[in-house]
Design a protein around this motif. Structure first.
Motif, mmCIF file in Angstrom:
data_model
loop_
_atom_site.group_PDB
_atom_site.id
_atom_site.type_symbol
_atom_site.label_atom_id
_atom_site.label_comp_id
_atom_site.label_asym_id
_atom_site.label_seq_id
_atom_site.Cartn_x
_atom_site.Cartn_y
_atom_site.Cartn_z
ATOM 1 N N THR A 142 0.827 -1.207 0.000
ATOM 2 C CA THR A 142 0.000 0.000 0.000
ATOM 3 C C THR A 142 0.860 1.255 0.000
ATOM 4 O O THR A 142 2.072 1.210 0.216
ATOM 5 C CB THR A 142 -0.909 0.026 1.240
ATOM 6 O OG1 THR A 142 -0.082 0.006 2.410
ATOM 7 C CG2 THR A 142 -1.859 -1.151 1.249
ATOM 8 N N ALA A 143 0.195 2.376 -0.241
ATOM 9 C CA ALA A 143 0.859 3.676 -0.197
ATOM 10 C C ALA A 143 -0.134 4.713 0.287
ATOM 11 O O ALA A 143 -1.342 4.474 0.332
ATOM 12 C CB ALA A 143 1.402 4.058 -1.580
ATOM 13 N N MET A 144 0.367 5.858 0.667
ATOM 14 C CA MET A 144 -0.483 6.971 1.081
ATOM 15 C C MET A 144 0.050 8.248 0.450
ATOM 16 O O MET A 144 1.249 8.527 0.525
ATOM 17 C CB MET A 144 -0.484 7.120 2.609
ATOM 18 C CG MET A 144 -1.359 8.264 3.123
ATOM 19 S SD MET A 144 -1.419 8.355 4.944
ATOM 20 C CE MET A 144 0.217 9.006 5.295
ATOM 21 N N ASP A 145 -0.835 8.985 -0.219
ATOM 22 C CA ASP A 145 -0.404 10.242 -0.811
ATOM 23 C C ASP A 145 -0.893 11.407 0.041
ATOM 24 O O ASP A 145 -1.631 11.234 1.011
ATOM 25 C CB ASP A 145 -0.874 10.375 -2.254
ATOM 26 C CG ASP A 145 -2.354 10.714 -2.352
ATOM 27 O OD1 ASP A 145 -3.113 10.361 -1.440
ATOM 28 O OD2 ASP A 145 -2.750 11.322 -3.366
ATOM 29 N N TYR A 146 -0.449 12.571 -0.321
ATOM 30 C CA TYR A 146 -0.839 13.816 0.352
ATOM 31 C C TYR A 146 -1.537 14.687 -0.684
ATOM 32 O O TYR A 146 -0.911 15.505 -1.358
ATOM 33 C CB TYR A 146 0.391 14.515 0.937
ATOM 34 C CG TYR A 146 1.049 13.714 2.041
ATOM 35 C CD1 TYR A 146 0.696 13.918 3.365
ATOM 36 C CD2 TYR A 146 1.984 12.727 1.747
ATOM 37 C CE1 TYR A 146 1.281 13.166 4.382
ATOM 38 C CE2 TYR A 146 2.575 11.975 2.748
ATOM 39 C CZ TYR A 146 2.217 12.203 4.064
ATOM 40 O OH TYR A 146 2.796 11.457 5.071
ATOM 41 N N PRO A 147 -2.858 14.504 -0.850
ATOM 42 C CA PRO A 147 -3.550 15.131 -1.969
ATOM 43 C C PRO A 147 -3.942 16.583 -1.748
ATOM 44 O O PRO A 147 -4.235 17.285 -2.710
ATOM 45 C CB PRO A 147 -4.796 14.258 -2.126
ATOM 46 C CG PRO A 147 -5.078 13.761 -0.751
ATOM 47 C CD PRO A 147 -3.727 13.576 -0.107
ATOM 48 N N GLU A 148 -3.965 17.037 -0.498
ATOM 49 C CA GLU A 148 -4.401 18.409 -0.243
ATOM 50 C C GLU A 148 -3.323 19.403 -0.676
ATOM 51 O O GLU A 148 -2.125 19.141 -0.559
ATOM 52 C CB GLU A 148 -4.722 18.619 1.241
ATOM 53 C CG GLU A 148 -5.900 17.813 1.742
ATOM 54 C CD GLU A 148 -5.544 16.373 2.065
ATOM 55 O OE1 GLU A 148 -4.340 16.050 2.126
ATOM 56 O OE2 GLU A 148 -6.470 15.566 2.241
ATOM 57 N N ARG A 149 -3.752 20.546 -1.139
ATOM 58 C CA ARG A 149 -2.812 21.560 -1.616
ATOM 59 C C ARG A 149 -1.969 22.114 -0.473
ATOM 60 O O ARG A 149 -0.779 22.379 -0.626
ATOM 61 C CB ARG A 149 -3.562 22.693 -2.308
ATOM 62 C CG ARG A 149 -2.636 23.776 -2.887
ATOM 63 C CD ARG A 149 -3.433 24.795 -3.672
ATOM 64 N NE ARG A 149 -4.059 24.193 -4.840
ATOM 65 C CZ ARG A 149 -4.918 24.835 -5.631
ATOM 66 N NH1 ARG A 149 -5.268 26.087 -5.358
ATOM 67 N NH2 ARG A 149 -5.437 24.228 -6.680
ATOM 68 N N PHE A 150 -2.586 22.280 0.701
ATOM 69 C CA PHE A 150 -1.880 22.828 1.850
ATOM 70 C C PHE A 150 -1.971 21.860 3.026
ATOM 71 O O PHE A 150 -2.681 20.857 2.979
ATOM 72 C CB PHE A 150 -2.465 24.189 2.250
ATOM 73 C CG PHE A 150 -2.538 25.178 1.127
ATOM 74 C CD1 PHE A 150 -1.384 25.688 0.559
ATOM 75 C CD2 PHE A 150 -3.761 25.585 0.627
ATOM 76 C CE1 PHE A 150 -1.442 26.596 -0.486
ATOM 77 C CE2 PHE A 150 -3.840 26.489 -0.410
ATOM 78 C CZ PHE A 150 -2.686 27.004 -0.973
ATOM 79 N N GLU A 151 -1.290 22.164 4.102
ATOM 80 C CA GLU A 151 -1.355 21.346 5.304
ATOM 81 C C GLU A 151 -2.764 21.412 5.899
ATOM 82 O O GLU A 151 -3.416 22.448 5.859
ATOM 83 C CB GLU A 151 -0.332 21.845 6.325
ATOM 84 C CG GLU A 151 -0.202 20.973 7.563
ATOM 85 C CD GLU A 151 0.891 21.442 8.494
ATOM 86 O OE1 GLU A 151 1.039 20.831 9.571
ATOM 87 O OE2 GLU A 151 1.583 22.417 8.156
ATOM 88 N N GLY A 152 -3.218 20.274 6.455
ATOM 89 C CA GLY A 152 -4.533 20.242 7.076
ATOM 90 C C GLY A 152 -5.540 19.503 6.232
ATOM 91 O O GLY A 152 -5.258 19.088 5.103
ATOM 92 N N PRO A 153 -6.758 19.329 6.763
ATOM 93 C CA PRO A 153 -7.784 18.557 6.043
ATOM 94 C C PRO A 153 -8.282 19.288 4.807
ATOM 95 O O PRO A 153 -8.200 20.525 4.705
ATOM 96 C CB PRO A 153 -8.908 18.406 7.085
ATOM 97 C CG PRO A 153 -8.730 19.570 8.010
ATOM 98 C CD PRO A 153 -7.248 19.809 8.082
ATOM 99 N N ALA A 154 -8.830 18.508 3.872
ATOM 100 C CA ALA A 154 -9.384 19.083 2.652
ATOM 101 C C ALA A 154 -10.600 19.942 2.980
ATOM 102 O O ALA A 154 -11.387 19.626 3.868
ATOM 103 C CB ALA A 154 -9.771 17.973 1.686
ATOM 104 N N SER A 155 -10.736 21.024 2.263
ATOM 105 C CA SER A 155 -11.867 21.929 2.433
ATOM 106 C C SER A 155 -11.967 22.785 1.186
ATOM 107 O O SER A 155 -11.171 22.646 0.248
ATOM 108 C CB SER A 155 -11.672 22.803 3.679
ATOM 109 O OG SER A 155 -10.605 23.712 3.487
ATOM 110 N N LYS A 156 -12.922 23.723 1.189
ATOM 111 C CA LYS A 156 -13.051 24.599 0.033
ATOM 112 C C LYS A 156 -11.821 25.472 -0.153
ATOM 113 O O LYS A 156 -11.513 25.909 -1.271
ATOM 114 C CB LYS A 156 -14.303 25.462 0.167
ATOM 115 C CG LYS A 156 -14.276 26.501 1.262
ATOM 116 C CD LYS A 156 -15.558 27.309 1.302
ATOM 117 C CE LYS A 156 -15.501 28.392 2.376
ATOM 118 N NZ LYS A 156 -14.470 29.420 2.082
ATOM 119 N N ASP A 157 -11.103 25.762 0.944
ATOM 120 C CA ASP A 157 -9.895 26.575 0.864
ATOM 121 C C ASP A 157 -8.627 25.729 0.751
ATOM 122 O O ASP A 157 -7.530 26.270 0.615
ATOM 123 C CB ASP A 157 -9.791 27.484 2.098
ATOM 124 C CG ASP A 157 -10.951 28.464 2.190
ATOM 125 O OD1 ASP A 157 -11.305 29.047 1.143
ATOM 126 O OD2 ASP A 157 -11.496 28.632 3.294
#
Length: 353
Positions: free
Chosen positions: A242-257
């Motif tokens: 398995t692997a895990m990526d970091y898909p969010e643009r910035f640090e922290g959970p995904a959101s509209k920002d």
């Protein structure tokens, strides 16, 4: 020496070719040569500077016709034995079909155009999971993307019941088509952003007056984990690390920002990987999916890459697994650390074909 090619222009393509050429295995002593088909203009020179034993085969352009033509010629000339297409667009546009028509179908690992809907149309992919009995989001529906009142009421209901909703452009979006909504205040802004991003794509596909399909599903909690599954023509399969990526643009959970991107980095193994988790993925996802693909007559040697949410108990043991979406090619960037951990990638590709 068997020559294993990877067709594409990104990091996973070149790294996979490097691993095929250099990784050593006590169980599979045969040597393999890694080949990049197309690549980028900088790749051959970089490989030369790094003294990496990678061969390169150019194509006339980035079109599926030129990819297919270059591969058919390379196979016929004995320059490659097997090829793994990396970009999903090549599968959507029928590259595998072209190679099959040329009599080399046994040399390519990937689904034909008839099976590419699994990734290319998330609504049909949801229906496939329903048919196969594969668990997905607890609630999902298709709406017209131009019908905001229905979208508003649907999102409000999902937020009340599940703590959030997800809007998904259901066609190829390079891993960027999902938009998370966590409260009522975000609905309009997230909706407007998605429509602005995909209005032109909708118009190309459906025109201005026809229905624009949009997928809305309940927010899934749990740990996000993806599985790379090699499948041969008979339906035998092997789940890779398995692997895990970091898909969010910035640090922290995904959101509209903090939107979800195509992935900005990855590690392997996933911190929650266990033997029980791999077994659960096989029993709950791989086996029923492959069985259903065989029943639909779309199964051929391929790579399946389901993205999932896993629920865990206090002992970090998996208790539930649900599929978010299923891709039909190696993940990017997840394929890179996975390939680094495999000592017999060439033998695995040959066995899959």
């Amino acid at each position: 020496m068997k020559k294993i090619a990877f067709a594409g222009t990104d990091g996973r393509t070149m790294l996979s070719a490097l691993i095929v050429s250099t990784a050593k295995s006590d169980e599979y002593p045969e040597e393999y040569q890694g080949v990049v088909v197309r690549g980028t203009p900088a790749m051959p020179r970089f490989a030369e500077l790094m003294n990496w034993p990678i061969d390169f085969i150019p194509t006339a352009s980035n079109s599926v016709e030129d990819y297919a033509g270059g591969l058919i010629q390379a196979i016929g000339d004995g320059k490659i034995d097997y090829v793994v297409p990396m970009p999903e667009a090549l599968l959507f546009d029928g590259m595998v079909d072209m190679i099959e028509q040329a009599g080399h179908g046994g040399r390519v690992i990937g689904l034909s155009k008839a099976g590419a809907f699994i990734e290319g149309d998330k609504l049909k992919g949801k229906e496939l999971c329903r048919t196969a009995g594969i668990p997905v989001a607890d609630s999902w529906l298709e709406v017209d993307a131009k019908d905001y009142p229905t979208i508003l009421s649907s999102c409000l209901n999902l937020i009340a019941a599940y703590g959030g909703a997800v809007l998904k452009y259901p066609y190829s979006a390079g891993g960027k088509g999902a938009r998370i909504i966590l409260n009522a205040w975000q609905i309009r802004e997230v909706y407007d952003t998605l429509i602005n991003d995909y209005r032109d794509a909708y118009r190309r596909l459906f025109g201005k007056k026809n229905r624009w399909p949009l997928l809305i599903e309940s927010l899934m909690s749990g740990v996000e984990i993806s599985f790379t599954i090699l499948v041969d023509a008979g339906g035998n399969y092997q789940i890779l690390p398995t692997a895990m990526d970091y898909p969010e643009r910035f640090e922290g959970p995904a959101s509209k920002d903090n939107p979800i991107t195509g992935g900005v980095g990855a590690i392997s193994p996933h911190p929650m990987e266990t033997a029980r988790l791999i077994q659960m993925a096989g029993e709950t996802i791989a086996a029923p999916l492959i069985r259903t693909m065989k029943e639909m007559n779309i199964l051929r040697p391929c790579i399946l890459y389901p993205g999932c949410f896993v629920s865990l108990n206090s002992a970090k043991e998996p208790t539930r697994i649900r599929v978010s979406e299923i891709n039909i090619r190696p993940g990017e960037p997840e394929a890179q650390p996975v390939a680094r951990r495999i000592r017999n990638l060439g033998a695995l590709v040959e066995a899959t074909a």
